[in-house]
Design an enzyme around this catalytic site. Structure first.
Site, short mmCIF file in Angstrom:
data_model
loop_
_atom_site.label_atom_id
_atom_site.label_comp_id
_atom_site.label_asym_id
_atom_site.label_seq_id
_atom_site.Cartn_x
_atom_site.Cartn_y
_atom_site.Cartn_z
N GLU A 114 0.86 -1.20 0.00
CA GLU A 114 0.00 0.00 0.00
C GLU A 114 0.89 1.24 0.00
O GLU A 114 1.78 1.36 0.83
CB GLU A 114 -0.92 -0.02 1.25
N LEU A 123 -3.63 2.06 6.04
CA LEU A 123 -4.42 1.08 5.30
C LEU A 123 -5.83 1.62 5.06
O LEU A 123 -6.25 2.58 5.69
CB LEU A 123 -4.52 -0.21 6.13
N GLY A 154 -21.59 17.75 -11.63
CA GLY A 154 -21.92 16.32 -11.53
C GLY A 154 -22.98 16.09 -10.47
O GLY A 154 -22.73 16.29 -9.28
N GLU A 206 -24.21 13.76 -2.40
CA GLU A 206 -23.89 13.63 -0.97
C GLU A 206 -23.13 14.87 -0.47
O GLU A 206 -23.52 15.48 0.53
CB GLU A 206 -23.04 12.37 -0.73
N HIS A 216 -44.33 -3.87 14.27
CA HIS A 216 -45.03 -2.59 14.24
C HIS A 216 -44.69 -1.81 15.51
O HIS A 216 -44.68 -2.40 16.60
CB HIS A 216 -46.54 -2.82 14.18
P1 NAI Z 1 -21.34 9.36 -10.83
O1 NAI Z 1 -21.08 8.53 -12.02
O2 NAI Z 1 -22.25 8.89 -9.76
O3 NAI Z 1 -21.88 10.80 -11.30
C1 NAI Z 1 -21.17 11.63 -12.18
C2 NAI Z 1 -22.14 12.66 -12.74
O4 NAI Z 1 -21.38 13.64 -13.44
C3 NAI Z 1 -23.16 12.09 -13.72
O5 NAI Z 1 -24.44 12.54 -13.38
C4 NAI Z 1 -22.70 12.65 -15.06
O6 NAI Z 1 -23.78 12.92 -15.94
C5 NAI Z 1 -22.05 13.95 -14.64
N1 NAI Z 1 -21.04 14.46 -15.58
C6 NAI Z 1 -20.03 13.76 -16.11
N2 NAI Z 1 -19.29 14.58 -16.90
C7 NAI Z 1 -19.86 15.81 -16.83
C8 NAI Z 1 -19.57 17.08 -17.40
N3 NAI Z 1 -18.53 17.26 -18.21
N4 NAI Z 1 -20.37 18.13 -17.11
C9 NAI Z 1 -21.44 17.96 -16.29
N5 NAI Z 1 -21.76 16.81 -15.72
C10 NAI Z 1 -20.98 15.74 -15.98
O7 NAI Z 1 -19.87 9.68 -10.25
P2 NAI Z 1 -19.41 10.33 -8.88
O8 NAI Z 1 -20.56 10.99 -8.18
O9 NAI Z 1 -18.23 11.16 -9.22
O10 NAI Z 1 -18.99 9.08 -8.03
C11 NAI Z 1 -17.88 8.27 -8.49
C12 NAI Z 1 -18.07 6.82 -8.10
O11 NAI Z 1 -17.98 6.68 -6.71
C13 NAI Z 1 -19.44 6.30 -8.54
O12 NAI Z 1 -19.28 5.08 -9.17
C14 NAI Z 1 -20.19 6.16 -7.25
O13 NAI Z 1 -21.10 5.08 -7.28
C15 NAI Z 1 -19.08 5.95 -6.22
N6 NAI Z 1 -19.50 6.47 -4.93
C16 NAI Z 1 -20.44 5.77 -4.22
C17 NAI Z 1 -20.91 6.27 -3.04
C18 NAI Z 1 -21.96 5.51 -2.33
O14 NAI Z 1 -22.13 4.32 -2.61
N7 NAI Z 1 -22.70 6.12 -1.44
C19 NAI Z 1 -20.42 7.52 -2.48
C20 NAI Z 1 -19.48 8.18 -3.31
C21 NAI Z 1 -19.03 7.64 -4.48
#
Ligand code: NAI
Length: 475
Positions: free
Chosen positions: A39, A44, A189, A196, A454
């Site tokens: 790592e 970690l 985005g 979040e 309930h």
């Molecule tokens: P995401 O894929 O969820 O969302 C990215 C967003 O950015 C999309 O709506 C897309 O249309 C938009 N986008 C992309 N390029 C753009 C542009 N040039 N201009 C304007 N909008 C644009 O990705 P995100 O939120 O960055 O998360 C990354 C990864 O991390 C995801 O796979 C997500 O599932 C994961 N993650 C999961 C969490 C959870 O399970 N609670 C928490 C944080 C991240």
């Protein structure tokens, strides 16, 4: 463990200690393998523990309490004085939660006799991993198997020059460590991170504008949930500019200007803010692994190509988590870690990719498992829908959290549940009963006939199931 010319030969060397890598290491050690983990961070846990899931949830929880207190509790007979925000203390609380998790993981490594190398790992050849320690010293580890679990990094916006300084132009890492509450924030985005972290800073008093090129927030979510979520966020004050294309992100003496145009390119807009958060997805992190030199192939998305047993194109080299295909979720990586450890121990490792829940930790929370309506339509599968709103759930009324609903999608012919979607308080906890049901190929009638305690929020899940095959009682 085998010794050859006094040299340790590991059963498996894992590069990367995020949820994929560390779970694989622990499981492999539990199964009796001699395990080493390389790592490059001092600590970690990878992105998830250090700068992702854990710190974001610590701040989301704290900011939610602050937002609740700020609204007041007069209506339930509790007078609270206006809360005072101490952002430095909130950040140090976040760090102590992170530290506690890292300490726990370090203990688990010791307990399971996993050898931890701090340094950057790369492939020399099948069976050999080079580690460059932080002081530049090199080591070669000999091993029967190698697992690549190096995760992902924030994606750039193609054609837009963005240099993250993690203070004004931030990725999720910087957005979790701001020293003051910005007056304004532009979030590029409207995905999981944007939703979040945008809602986190909005709760603390920041004016938040979210820009996305899609016509919906949380692109992969069921459209009905996405619409409800957007409405809830707008009611809290978040502004959305959807169907927009980013043209430029320019840092100024104070703050930043984001220029964007409508998808059709007709109108040009500019917004100024103290901070811009770029959350446009994540790219697999494979730099420096020497994949090409060794012959490990990538797929069309730049992820490491694997077969159904997580084997790469080079014998003895496996890959899992964000560097391979599938949703970039910590728990998906964890499950792959367990499966790979089992395969390396001669057992059958398996992950059911049709039943991987996903949760967005906003308020209301969003949780989803299985197919969305859009996916079922696209696949030509006839389905029926059962829905139940939290406004009709006694416990939700007690809690004062009546936003949202539960939606169950079941096969029109067989009644087998194909998807479950929840928007509401504690959705992330409730989704798992639908996941268990789906794992056992259960029907909406199975779920609707299970006695639920309930008064609980989970009764809304049962009522949604009742609505799918029959009729709900309380609506
Ligand atoms: P995401 O894929 O969820 O969302 C990215 C967003 O950015 C999309 O709506 C897309 O249309 C938009 N986008 C992309 N390029 C753009 C542009 N040039 N201009 C304007 N909008 C644009 O990705 P995100 O939120 O960055 O998360 C990354 C990864 O991390 C995801 O796979 C997500 O599932 C994961 N993650 C999961 C969490 C959870 O399970 N609670 C928490 C944080 C991240």
């Amino acid at each position: 463990m085998r010794f050859r010319r006094n040299k340790v030969v590991y059963d498996v060397v894992i590069i990367g200690s995020g949820p994929g890598g560390y779970v694989c290491a622990i499981k492999a050690a539990q199964l009796g393998l001699k395990v080493a983990v390389v790592e490059k961070r001092d600590t970690l846990g990878g992105t998830c523990l250090n700068v992702g899931c854990i710190p974001s949830k610590a701040l989301l929880q704290a900011s939610e309490i602050y937002a609740e207190l700020s609204k007041g509790f007069d209506s339930i007979g509790i007078k609270v004085r206006r809360p005072e925000l101490d952002i430095a203390e909130m950040m140090s609380h976040k760090q102590s939660v992170v530290n506690a998790n890292i300490t726990g993981l370090t203990f688990l490594f010791k307990k399971n006799k996993i050898i931890h190398f701090v340094g950057t790992g790369s492939l020399l050849q099948s069976g050999k991993v080079e580690v460059i320690e932080q002081n530049g010293r090199k080591k070669v580890l000999e091993t029967k198997n190698i697992v690549l679990a190096t995760g992902s990094k924030a994606a750039a916006i193609p054609g837009v020059d963005i240099s993250f300084d993690e203070k004004v132009i931030v990725s999720s890492t910087g957005a979790l460590s701001l020293r003051t509450v910005p007056k304004s924030m532009i979030v590029i985005g409207a995905g999981v991170i944007g939703s979040e972290l945008g809602s986190l800073w909005q709760r603390l008093g920041t004016k938040v504008i979210v820009i996305d090129f899609l016509d919906k927030v949380l692109g992969r979510m069921d459209r009905e949930l996405s619409k409800t979520f957007q409405k809830c966020m707008e009611a809290k004050g978040i502004i959305y500019r959807l169907c927009m294309k980013i043209i430029a992100v320019k840092k100024e003496q104070k703050g930043v200007v984001v220029s964007f145009e409508s998808a059709q390119g007709v109108s040009l807009f500019h917004e100024r803010a103290d901070v811009v958060l770029v959350a446009t997805g994540r790219d697999p992190f494979t730099e420096g692994l020497c994949l090409e030199e060794v012959g490990v192939l990538l797929d069309g998305d730049g992820r490491i190509k694997i077969d159904k047993n997580w084997r790469t194109s080079v014998a003895g080299v496996y890959a899992l988590g964000d560097v391979v295909t599938g949703p970039m979720l910590a728990h998906k990586a964890e499950d792959e870690g367990i499966a790979v450890a089992e395969i390396l121990s001669g057992k059958g490792g398996h992950v059911n990719f049709d039943v991987i829940p996903s949760v967005v930790y906003t308020q209301p929370e969003i949780a989803s498992v299985g197919k969305t309506e859009e996916e079922l339509k696209a696949a030509g599968i006839a389905y029926k829908i059962g829905k139940f709103p939290f406004t009709s759930n006694g416990r939700a009324r007690v809690n004062g959290h009546t936003d949202g609903f539960v939606k169950i999608l079941a096969c029109a012919k067989t009644d087998r549940v194909l998807g479950g979607h929840i928007i509401g308080f504690c959705a992330g906890e409730m989704i798992h009963e639908i996941a268990v049901l789906m794992e056992f190929c259960g029907s909406s009638e199975d779920l609707g006939r299970i006695c639920h305690a309930h008064p609980t929020l989970s009764e809304a899940v049962r009522e949604a199931a009742l609505s799918t095959f029959s009729e709900p009682i309380h609506a």
